[in-house]
Design an enzyme around this catalytic site. Structure first.
Site, PDB file in Angstrom:
ATOM      1  N   CYS A  10       4.533   5.376   4.407  1.00 13.82           N
ATOM      2  CA  CYS A  10       5.828   6.404   4.501  1.00 13.82           C
ATOM      3  C   CYS A  10       5.992   7.021   3.229  1.00 13.82           C
ATOM      4  CB  CYS A  10       7.139   5.617   4.839  1.00 13.82           C
ATOM      5  SG  CYS A  10       7.346   4.245   3.763  1.00 13.82           S
ATOM      6  N   GLU A  62       3.730   6.096  -0.035  1.00 11.16           N
ATOM      7  CA  GLU A  62       3.233   5.628  -1.134  1.00 11.16           C
ATOM      8  C   GLU A  62       2.191   6.542  -1.476  1.00 11.16           C
ATOM      9  OE1 GLU A  62       4.259   1.859   1.382  1.00 11.16           O
ATOM     10  OE2 GLU A  62       4.087   4.028   1.644  1.00 11.16           O
TER      11      GLU A  62
END
Length: 902
Positions: free
Chosen positions: A507, A509
Site C-alpha cells: 500500500c 512501502e
C-alpha cells in the site's frame, strides 16, 4: 462536525439546489458519468456476483509432488512441486474475457498453503468438519448474512463452509484440507519457526507481545513475500523460452564450479535447474488455457465470439514461448506472470510498479502501426483492472480482516522520473488514469509519484480521478522517495539514477528498483522494475499506544491479566521517566520481535524458497542465487512497522500537560481513570468503535473532570508545538532505534509507518488512553493523520504539524484526509485539490490520500450495505469496497474529520 453545523451546511446547500447526501455524484457528473465499456461492465457484474472461493486443487498437486520428490535438493524439490501445481490448474475462461487466467479455477479466490502455515486449519479442523456435516439450506436469511459483506463468505451456507471469515469452500474439500494440514504439523515454516524461536532466552516476552496484540502478527510464516515491486523485464524481453535457454547455458557454466566463495557458489546449479522446472510448469499452465480456448472456439456458434476465442489461442500459444509482439500480448503476459508470482507464496502487496512505462514500448509501436486504438487500449486496461481485483490472498481471519481488509495491495505507480531525470509521464499513463476513472475497482490502486517536472495536464487528470471518490491515485513525494533510496541502500551501491526507479510496493512501502534495457523490434527502451526484497516483512505493527499503556501499568496488560514486560517499579514522578521507560520497553519489543522474525524468515528461505520471484528480479539470474542467498540487487528492505502514532503522541501530550506541567492530576488518578475507562462501557460491548455513540455507565460523575481535561489537552494536528514536538522527538529517536535492528540478511532496518487496518484490532486490544480515547475504540489512522475530530485549526495547520520532522529519512509516512465532494466541485475544485496536494508535498510531506465522500452516505451504507455494493473508500494506503470492510474500520472512516473548505 456537530449535527447542528452539518444540518446548517446541508440546508444552505439544498437552498442552492445542491444535494449533499451523496458520495461524489456532483464530481461524477463533471466528467459525464464516465462508464466502462459494455464488456467490462458485464465482467464486473460477474465479479460482484462471485464469492471468494478457496479450493484445494493447487495445494493438492503441490503436496503430491513434494512428497514424491522427497530427498531431492530443497530448492529443486520445491520447483517440481510448483511445476506440478501449475501444470494441473483447471482453466476457466469467462465469456467476454480478453485477458484470461486467474489464481485458481474460480473467478475470484485463493487457496491455503499448509506448508507455510497449517495451525489455523488444524485448530479449526473439527469445527470445519462439523460445518461440512450440516444439512444444506439456502435460506434468504443466510444469503443476506454473507451478501452484506460483498464477496466475503462470512458464514457457512448450503454446501459451502466459511473459512477465515472470508472464503467459501465446498464441504467435500474440507476433509482434504484438514488431512493435508495435519501432514505439515511440525514441518511447516510456522511450526519450525516456533520450535527454534523457543530457544531464545526471552521467548516468553515475544509470546506475550503477540497474545496482547502489541505486535499484530509474525511475518515470517504469514506473509513472507510481498509489499514489494515485481519485475516483468525478463519475460518481456526474452520470452519464457529465452529464460529457459539462459538457465540451461548458465547451468553448464556453473556445474561443479564453486567460484571461490566456498559457501553458496555450488547452489547456482540447483537454482538454475529450479528455474527451468518452474518455467516449464508455467508454460504448461498457459498452454492448457490455449487448449481450453480452442475447445470453446470449436463449440461457439457466434462468429464474433468464435473469433475472440481464436485470438486468445494465438496470443496464449505465442506468449507461452516468445517475447510478446503486441500491446495485448504484453498485457496478457505481465498479468500471467503476476498471478504466477502471487501463487508461489502467501503474498499480499506484490505491486505492479511503473506499468505505464513498462508497457509503453508495445503501446507506442502498436499505435504507430495502427494495430490498436486508444479506446481499445482503455478497454483492455479496464479488463485488466477487473482481473487484478479478482486476486485474493488466503490468510487467517486476523490477517484478512485485521490487516488486509480483503485487499491485496497490487499498487500501480504512475509519474516519477525516468533514468535520465526527465518526466516519466506518458500517454499510456494517461490512459491508465482514464481506465481507472471509467472502471472503478479497488485494484490496482494507483499512486502518483509527484514531481515538479510532471506536466500540469497530467497532474490535473490525476486530480480529476481522485475527485471521483475511489481514493486513488494516492500522492507520494517522488523527491522524498529517491532521498530515502539513497540513504537506505547506499551500502549496496544505490545511485541517483537507480534511485529514480523506485515505486510503491504494497500500500505504501517505498521499494527499490532498477533500470533494464528492453529491445523491441530493434528499438531499445529503458524500463524500471523491482530489484529488492520484501519491503514489509519485518516486525509487523507495534502498537504504540499499547506500549505506553504498559508503561503506566508497570508492564502488565490488565485486559489479558498478563505481565508482558518485567515491572519497572518506577514511580513515574517525572515526564522524562515516563519517556525513559517507554523507550526501554519499545527497544525490548523491537529486539525480541526482530530476532524471532529472523528465525522465521530464515526457515522460510531454506524450505519455502522463492523461485518465481527470484528469477524475475535482478540480479538473481546473473548471480545464480535466489532471494534467500541475497540474489536480489537490494536486500536492506526489511522494516519495523508501527501503528497508532498520533494516539500515542496525544497521550504523551496529555500526560505532560495534566500531570507534570500543570499538576492538575496525579499519575495514579490518570491510571485509575484509564482502568475504569473514564466511566464508559468498552467499545466492544457497545458495538461502535469510534468515539461516537459510546455509552456512559458511571452515574456519579467521578471521572467527568479528568475525562474533559484529557479531551481538552493539546492535540497533534493544530500547529501546536506542545504536541507536535513530541512527534518530532519520537520520529528522530525511532529512526535511530530501527537502524540498530538487523534483519536476517545482516542489514539495518528502518521505520515503516502505516496503519493499513491494524488500528482497528489493536485499538480493540487497548485500554483507554490519556488523550481521552476510550477503551476498544480504534487508534488514529495512518501515521501523521490527525485523530478524528481533533484537528480544529484547518488542513494547513495539520500540514504544519505533519512536516515538523524530516519525512525523507524513513520509508514512508501516511496522511489521510476526508473532503466533502462539494468542496472540490468543478474545474476550479480540481485545481484546488491539486494545489492542496502540492502544498503538502512541497513542505516535505511524503504521502497524502483522500476520501471524497459525504459522511451521511457512509452512515447509510453501513445500515444498508446492499444498496452500496460499488461504494469504495480509502482506508490507509489502499481502497476497498465499503461492504467488505469490518465495522471497526467503517466506524473510524466515518469519524474522520470532514473538510468542507480547503
Amino acid at each position: 462536525m456537530s449535527q447542528s453545523k452539518e444540518d446548517k451546511i446541508r440546508s444552505i446547500l439544498e437552498a442552492k439546489n445542491i444535494k449533499s447526501n451523496f458520495q461524489n455524484k456532483e464530481n461524477l457528473s463533471e466528467f459525464n458519468e464516465k462508464k466502462a465499456s459494455k464488456r467490462a461492465e458485464d465482467l464486473l457484474d460477474v465479479y460482484y456476483n462471485t464469492l471468494s472461493t478457496a479450493d484445494m486443487e493447487f495445494p493438492y498437486w503441490y503436496n503430491r509432488e513434494y512428497r514424491k520428490s522427497d530427498g531431492d535438493i530443497p530448492v529443486v524439490r520445491r520447483a517440481k512441486a510448483l511445476k506440478a501445481a501449475f501444470s494441473h490448474m483447471t482453466p476457466n475462461i469467462i465469456p467476454g474475457e480478453k485477458i484470461v487466467m486467474q489464481k485458481t479455477r474460480h473467478y475470484r479466490g485463493s487457496f491455503p498453503m499448509p506448508w507455510v502455515s497449517e495451525s489455523f486449519f488444524v485448530a479449526q479442523g473439527e469445527q470445519m468438519r462439523e460445518e461440512a456435516k450440516k444439512l444444506a439450506s439456502n435460506t434468504a436469511d443466510e444469503l443476506t448474512k454473507f451478501g452484506s459483506g460483498g464477496g466475503n463468505v462470512t458464514e457457512s451456507f448450503g454446501n459451502v463452509v466459511s473459512i477465515a471469515g472470508k472464503f467459501g469452500m465446498r464441504k467435500e474439500e474440507v476433509p482434504v484440507l484438514v488431512k493435508m494440514a495435519k501432514e505439515w504439523v511440525g514441518k511447516s515454516v510456522e511450526d519450525l519457526g516456533f520450535h527454534y524461536e523457543k530457544m531464545m532466552p526471552d521467548y516468553d516476552l515475544k509470546e506475550n507481545l503477540m497474545s496482547t496484540l502489541i505486535c499484530m502478527f509474525d511475518s515470517g510464516y504469514t506473509l513472507p513475500q510481498g509489499r514489494e515491486v515485481i519485475n516483468y523485464f525478463y519475460p518481456l524481453n526474452y520470452g519464457l523460452d529465452g529464460i529457459i535457454e539462459m538457465a540451461k547455458e548458465c547451468k553448464k557454466a556453473v556445474a561443479g564450479n564453486a567460484s571461490g566463495d566456498g559457501l553458496i557458489g555450488m547452489d547456482r546449479l540447483y537454482f538454475y535447474e529450479a528455474v527451468i522446472q518452474v518455467i516449464e510448469g508455467l508454460q504448461t499452465w498457459i498452454l492448457n488455457y490455449a487448449k481450453h480456448a480452442k475447445y470453446l472456439e470449436s463449440i461457439e456458434t457466434d462468429l464474433e465470439a468464435k473469433k475472440e476465442y481464436s485470438d486468445l489461442v494465438e496470443i496464449l500459444e505465442h506468449i507461452a514461448h516468445k517475447q510478446p509482439r503486441t500491446f495485448r500480448e504484453a498485457l496478457q503476459l505481465t498479468y500471467t506472470i503476476h498471478i504466477a508470482s502471487v501463487n508461489e507464496d502467501a503474498i499480499s502487496g506484490m505491486s505492479i510498479g511503473r506499468f505505464g512505462q513498462i508497457l509503453y514500448p508495445w503501446y507506442e509501436q502498436d499505435i504507430e502501426k495502427g494495430l490498436i486504438t486508444k479506446e481499445e487500449v482503455i478497454e483492455l486496461l479496464e479488463l485488466y483492472r477487473i482481473k487484478i481485483t479478482c486476486i485474493d490472498c488466503f490468510a487467517s481471519a486476523g490477517v484478512n480482516g485485521g490487516v488486509l481488509s480483503g485487499n491485496t495491495f497490487n499498487t500501480l505507480s504512475i509519474g516519477g522520473l525516468k533514468e535520465d531525470g526527465s518526466t516519466g509521464a506518458n500517454e499510456l499513463e494517461e490512459l491508465l488514469l482514464e481506465a481507472s476513472m471509467r472502471c472503478r475497482t479497488p485494484q490496482p490502486s494507483l499512486t502518483m509519484l509527484y514531481d515538479e517536472k510532471l506536466p500540469e495536464d497530467f497532474l490535473m487528470k490525476a486530480a480529476e480521478c481522485t475527485k471521483l471518490g475511489s481514493g486513488y491515485p494516492a500522492w507520494v513525494n517522488n523527491s522524498n522517495g529517491t532521498t530515502f533510496m539513497m540513504k537506505q541502500f547506499a551500502d549496496e551501491g544505490m545511485t541517483v539514477e537507480e534511485a529514480r526507479a523506485f515505486a510503491l510496493g504494497g500500500c505504501l512501502e517505498t521499494s527499490p528498483g532498477c533500470w533494464k534495457q528492453l529491445t523491441l523490434n530493434g528499438k531499445t527502451y529503458s524500463i524500471a522494475g523491482g530489484a529488492g526484497q520484501s519491503a514489509g516483512s519485518g516486525v509487523h505493527f507495534i502498537a504504540n499506544p499499547k506500549i505506553l499503556e504498559l508503561v503506566l501499568m508497570n508492564g502488565k496488560d490488565y485486559r489479558m491479566n498478563i505481565q508482558v514486560f518485567e515491572p519497572h517499579n518506577k514511580p513515574l514522578d517525572t515526564y522524562e521517566e515516563v519517556i525513559e521507560v517507554f523507550k526501554d520497553y519499545y527497544k525490548q519489543a523491537i529486539n525480541v520481535l526482530e530476532r524471532a522474525n529472523n528465525i522465521e524468515l530464515d526457515i522460510w528461505r531454506k524450505f519455502d524458497t522463492s523461485i518465481i520471484n527470484s528469477l524475475l528480479k535482478p540480479d538473481c539470474l546473473d548471480k545464480g542465487q535466489h532471494i534467500g542467498n541475497m540474489g536480489y540487487r537490494y536486500n536492506a528492505t526489511l522494516n519495523v512497522e508501527t501503528c497508532g502514532t498520533v494516539t500515542m503522541v496525544n497521550s504523551f501530550a496529555a500526560l505532560k500537560k495534566l500531570v507534570y506541567d500543570d499538576k492538575a492530576f496525579t499519575i495514579e488518578e490518570i491510571k485509575d481513570a484509564i482502568l475504569n475507562n473514564f466511566g464508559f462501557k468498552d467499545a466492544l460491548e457497545v458495538g461502535n468503535y469510534s468515539m461516537a455513540d459510546q455509552v456512559k455507565v458511571d452515574k456519579t460523575g467521578k471521572y467527568d473532570a479528568i475525562y474533559k481535561a484529557c479531551l481538552d489537552a493539546p492535540k497533534y494536528g493544530n500547529n501546536d508545538l506542545y504536541a507536535d514536538n513530541i512527534l518530532k522527538n519520537y520520529e528522530v529517536w525511532l529512526s535511530k532505534v530501527c537502524e540498530e535492528a538487523q534483519s536476517l540478511y545482516a542489514k539495518k532496518m528502518y521505520p515503516c509507518q502505516i496503519s493499513v487496518s491494524t488500528h482497528g484490532p489493536q485499538g480493540a486490544a487497548t485500554l483507554a488512553t490519556p488523550d481521552g480515547r476510550l477503551s476498544g475504540t480504534t487508534y488514529s489512522d495512518g501515521s501523521v493523520s490527525a485523530y478524528a475530530g481533533t484537528d480544529k485549526n484547518g488542513v494547513y495547520a495539520l500540514f504544519e504539524s505533519a512536516t515538523i520532522w524530516d519525512q525523507a529519512v524513513v520509508q514512508n509516512s501516511q496522511m489521510n484526509l476526508k473532503l466533502h465532494p462539494t468542496t472540490i466541485k468543478g474545474q476550479q475544485g480540481t485545481k484546488k485539490l491539486l494545489d492542496l496536494t502540492r502544498s503538502y508535498l512541497r513542505k516535505g510531506g511524503f504521502h497524502i490520500q483522500y476520501n471524497v465522500v459525504d459522511s451521511e452516505t457512509l452512515k447509510d451504507a453501513q445500515k444498508n450495505p446492499d444498496n452500496y455494493r460499488q461504494l469504495m473508500v480509502r482506508v490507509a494506503g489502499f481502497t476497498q469496497y465499503w461492504c467488505e470492510l469490518g465495522k471497526p474500520i467503517q466506524d473510524e472512516v466515518i469519524a474522520r474529520t470532514e473538510y468542507e473548505g480547503v
